[in-house]
Design a protein around this motif. Structure first.
Motif, PDB file in Angstrom:
ATOM      1  N   ASN A 148       0.829  -1.188   0.000  1.00  0.00           N
ATOM      2  CA  ASN A 148       0.000   0.000   0.000  1.00  0.00           C
ATOM      3  C   ASN A 148       0.873   1.250   0.000  1.00  0.00           C
ATOM      4  OD1 ASN A 148      -2.006   1.928   0.370  1.00  0.00           O
ATOM      5  ND2 ASN A 148      -1.781   1.774   2.601  1.00  0.00           N
ATOM      6  N   ASP A 149       0.960   1.893  -1.144  1.00  0.00           N
ATOM      7  CA  ASP A 149       1.808   3.079  -1.224  1.00  0.00           C
ATOM      8  C   ASP A 149       0.966   4.351  -1.251  1.00  0.00           C
ATOM      9  OD1 ASP A 149       0.644   2.654  -3.592  1.00  0.00           O
ATOM     10  OD2 ASP A 149       2.488   2.601  -4.798  1.00  0.00           O
ATOM     11  N   ASP A 150      -0.260   4.228  -0.862  1.00  0.00           N
ATOM     12  CA  ASP A 150      -1.168   5.374  -0.891  1.00  0.00           C
ATOM     13  C   ASP A 150      -1.145   6.074   0.476  1.00  0.00           C
ATOM     14  OD1 ASP A 150      -3.373   7.045  -0.729  1.00  0.00           O
ATOM     15  OD2 ASP A 150      -4.584   5.773  -2.043  1.00  0.00           O
ATOM     16  N   ALA A 165      -5.074   5.578  11.774  1.00  0.00           N
ATOM     17  CA  ALA A 165      -6.118   6.014  12.723  1.00  0.00           C
ATOM     18  C   ALA A 165      -6.891   4.805  13.252  1.00  0.00           C
ATOM     19  CB  ALA A 165      -7.063   6.989  12.046  1.00  0.00           C
ATOM     20  N   LEU A 166      -7.195   3.868  12.374  1.00  0.00           N
ATOM     21  CA  LEU A 166      -8.001   2.713  12.802  1.00  0.00           C
ATOM     22  C   LEU A 166      -7.204   1.750  13.678  1.00  0.00           C
ATOM     23  CD1 LEU A 166     -10.941   1.823  12.417  1.00  0.00           C
ATOM     24  CD2 LEU A 166     -10.175   0.294  10.616  1.00  0.00           C
ATOM     25  N   ARG A 195      -2.852   8.515   1.678  1.00  0.00           N
ATOM     26  CA  ARG A 195      -4.163   8.784   2.284  1.00  0.00           C
ATOM     27  C   ARG A 195      -4.698   7.528   2.989  1.00  0.00           C
ATOM     28  NH1 ARG A 195     -10.053   9.764  -0.462  1.00  0.00           N
ATOM     29  NH2 ARG A 195     -11.096  10.311   1.487  1.00  0.00           N
ATOM     30  N   LEU A 196      -4.556   6.389   2.277  1.00  0.00           N
ATOM     31  CA  LEU A 196      -5.012   5.133   2.884  1.00  0.00           C
ATOM     32  C   LEU A 196      -4.221   4.834   4.155  1.00  0.00           C
ATOM     33  CD1 LEU A 196      -5.670   2.442   0.112  1.00  0.00           C
ATOM     34  CD2 LEU A 196      -7.288   3.461   1.710  1.00  0.00           C
ATOM     35  N   ARG A 242      -2.872   6.830   6.168  1.00  0.00           N
ATOM     36  CA  ARG A 242      -3.303   7.713   7.256  1.00  0.00           C
ATOM     37  C   ARG A 242      -4.588   7.164   7.908  1.00  0.00           C
ATOM     38  NH1 ARG A 242      -5.770  12.816   6.267  1.00  0.00           N
ATOM     39  NH2 ARG A 242      -5.706  14.111   8.145  1.00  0.00           N
ATOM     40  N   LEU A 243      -5.478   6.698   7.073  1.00  0.00           N
ATOM     41  CA  LEU A 243      -6.724   6.117   7.598  1.00  0.00           C
ATOM     42  C   LEU A 243      -6.429   4.836   8.385  1.00  0.00           C
ATOM     43  CD1 LEU A 243      -8.965   6.602   4.430  1.00  0.00           C
ATOM     44  CD2 LEU A 243      -9.306   7.732   6.625  1.00  0.00           C
ATOM     45  N   PHE A 244      -5.561   4.015   7.826  1.00  0.00           N
ATOM     46  CA  PHE A 244      -5.208   2.757   8.509  1.00  0.00           C
ATOM     47  C   PHE A 244      -4.588   3.053   9.872  1.00  0.00           C
ATOM     48  CE2 PHE A 244      -4.544   0.343   4.212  1.00  0.00           C
ATOM     49  CZ  PHE A 244      -5.912   0.219   4.083  1.00  0.00           C
TER      50      PHE A 244
END
Lengths: 374, 185
Positions: free
Chosen positions: A12-14, A23-24, A16-17, A19-21
């Protein structure tokens, strides 16, 4: 395999993703008391099931008599499970196997081992919810679960146990209480949600055919009646929420259908109170004034009540007073059938009987002779 | 599967209460975190944990418990429970809500932002297929290796890699769609 937090994973080189991961991944604190209670329930179930395993192994050696012996010998630790239902479960596990093993506690029925857990987890969810809106949703969800249970048991040709209806009633009433406790606009929305759920529940039961077992049929009828009465109540509430709120504020725990007529006292009958079943077999149980008297079962020649000159209550010339303890018998006594008062109403008084007053007709049947014995 | 887990499974199959307690202590916290990440409600997550362990017991009782990969097995049960829950009660659409998990020592602004991000991802995950959601959760949130994810999903490692690729693509599309929807509102 570990439960450690993962670094930014190559696949996963995204950003934004990621950052979401991230947080979770943050751990959420767990209530230690609830965790301990869940652990305790788990180990209790483990213990109970391990005993059931031993029972099965013994049965294999002892043969066909063992299930019958178990029927009388087995001591259940939990009052929630009857001997019969536990044996049914064990047999279904031994014989049925595959499908049963993956069934969820979520879908457990009242006669199944995981049902206790289902109720427990419901309590946990309610206890952890401080928000009345969420509590309303949960109460409605759990009420629907009760209807699902009744539906499933009837479909399985089983008799739904009475506490299921009791829980259903409590959960719907809790939803009503929460709804009327909300501000007007929100209360109307909440009542609308209750109406919607009640309609769904009624629809679920209306699709059931007529049960073969008359007792199941009675349960089905009672439940449908309960739903319809609450539908009427919610519709009244939607028209006039203030009135419904007032009813609840005044302690309207009388559910629809229960608030008309003379109700049975809810407390434990005491000698002299005039209510509660008589024994019907006592030859020397002549009624004496003040003893919680009233006609017996009709077998006692000395205790047949005689009407007084006015043709009214044989035990007194005056109007019965609350607490006086007299009233009718079981309905089997040919000489003690209550006679109506001139207005054709309650034969025992001209005024409205009140709960606990001790007068008013008892339920018909041999177990309620009104002899004053608890 | 390591020797330790083999011993645990053997003890569990004998209904050894000490072993069962150890299994509970070892995995229940992780399962709770897994459940609350997807469900967002502590009571519901506890229900998921409790039912996961009881399904495990029931499977053992029927002689059908796991023969290996205990942790993967437990997460699989939990995931099925959560997917069933989603089917019965789909999560509400993404909206700004007060979160009860704010702790006193956290900076409120950072915490609010973090809560929003969690809600955003949770709402997006709910719209993936159950398998896509599971692979994202185990691989990227729980940090499992592909082999462990493969054991949980009962699929070959190659299939897991393909699934993971599709899951990430779907997740990006969903998040993009949500962003545009919110901009247009």
């Amino acid at each position: 395999m570990s439960e450690k937090e993962s670094p930014l994973i190559q696949e996963n080189d995204d950003p934004r993703l990621e950052r979401l991961f991230t947080a979770l991944r943050q751990p959420v604190p767990r209530d230690p008391l609830v965790a301990a209670q869940t652990r305790r329930v788990f180990l209790q179930e483990a213990q109970r099931l391990s005993e059931a395993v031993s029972g099965t192994q013994k049965r294999r050696h002892i043969g066909w008599m063992q299930p019958i012996q178990n029927l009388f010998r087995r001591k259940e630790h939990s009052p929630m499970f009857t001997v019969f239902s536990t044996i049914l479960i064990i047999l279904s596990l031994v014989v049925g196997g595959t499908g049963v093993s993956v069934a969820a506690a979520q879908s457990s029925l009242p006669d199944q081992p995981l049902y206790a857990l289902k109720l427990f987890t419901e309590q946990v969810r309610l206890a952890l919810n401080k928000d009345s809106e969420q509590e309303l949703q949960l109460s409605l969800e759990f009420a629907t679960r009760r209807v699902n249970e009744i539906q499933a048991m009837i479909q399985n040709e089983q008799l739904p146990p009475e506490p299921v209806q009791g829980r259903y009633q409590e959960q719907v009433e809790q939803a009503f209480r929460l709804a009327v406790g909300m501000p007007d606009e929100r209360a109307l929305q909440a009542l609308e949600q209750i109406r919607q759920r009640l309609r769904e529940q009624e629809q679920m039961l209306s699709h059931l055919g007529q049960p073969k077992n008359p007792q199941s049929e009675a349960v089905l009828l009672r439940t449908r009646q309960m739903i319809q009465e609450r539908l009427r109540l919610v519709e009244e509430g939607l028209e006039d929420p203030a009135r419904l709120r007032e009813q609840f504020r005044n302690g309207m725990n009388e559910t629809p259908g229960q608030d008309n007529g003379n109700r049975q006292p809810t407390g434990t009958p005491v000698p002299g109170s005039g209510y509660g079943p008589g024994d019907g077999d006592c030859p020397g149980c002549a009624a004496t004034p003040g003893s919680g008297y009233g006609p017996g079962d009709g077998t006692c020649p000395n205790c047949t009540p005689q009407k007084d000159a006015s043709g009214g209550n044989p035990w007194t010339d005056t109007t019965p007073t609350p607490g006086s303890g007299y009233g009718p018998g079981d309905g089997d006594c040919p000489n003690c059938t209550p006679q109506g008062n001139p207005s054709g109403g309650n034969p025992w008084t001209d005024t409205t009987p009140t709960p606990g007053s001790g007068y008013g007709p008892g339920p018909q049947g041999p177990s309620n002779s009104g002899s004053g014995k608890p | 599967m390591n020797q330790d887990e083999t011993a645990l499974l053997e003890g569990a199959q004998r209904f050894d209460l000490e072993v069962l307690a150890e299994i509970y202590d070892r995995y229940s916290s992780g399962l709770f975190q897994y459940a609350i990440r997807l469900l967002g409600e502590a009571g519901l997550a506890e229900e998921c944990v409790a039912e996961t362990f009881l399904r495990f017991l029931k499977a053992l009782r029927a002689g059908q418990g796991p023969k290996n990969y205990l942790q993967a097995y437990l997460y699989r049960i939990a995931h099925h429970w959560i997917s069933d829950y989603y089917r019965r009660q789909p999560p509400p659409p993404l909206e700004l809500e007060e979160d009860s998990h704010v702790q006193e020592d956290d900076r409120p602004d950072a915490q609010v932002e973090s809560n929003l991000l969690r809600e955003e991802l949770r709402a997006a995950l709910a719209r993936l297929t159950p398998e896509q959601r599971q692979v994202i959760m185990l691989r990227f949130i729980e940090g499992w290796e592909n082999e462990a994810v493969a054991a949980a999903l009962q699929k070959p490692v190659g299939a897991i890699k393909a699934l993971q690729h599709r899951a990430l693509a779907s997740l990006r599309r969903i998040l993009q769609y949500d962003t545009e929807r919110i901009k247009n509102e």
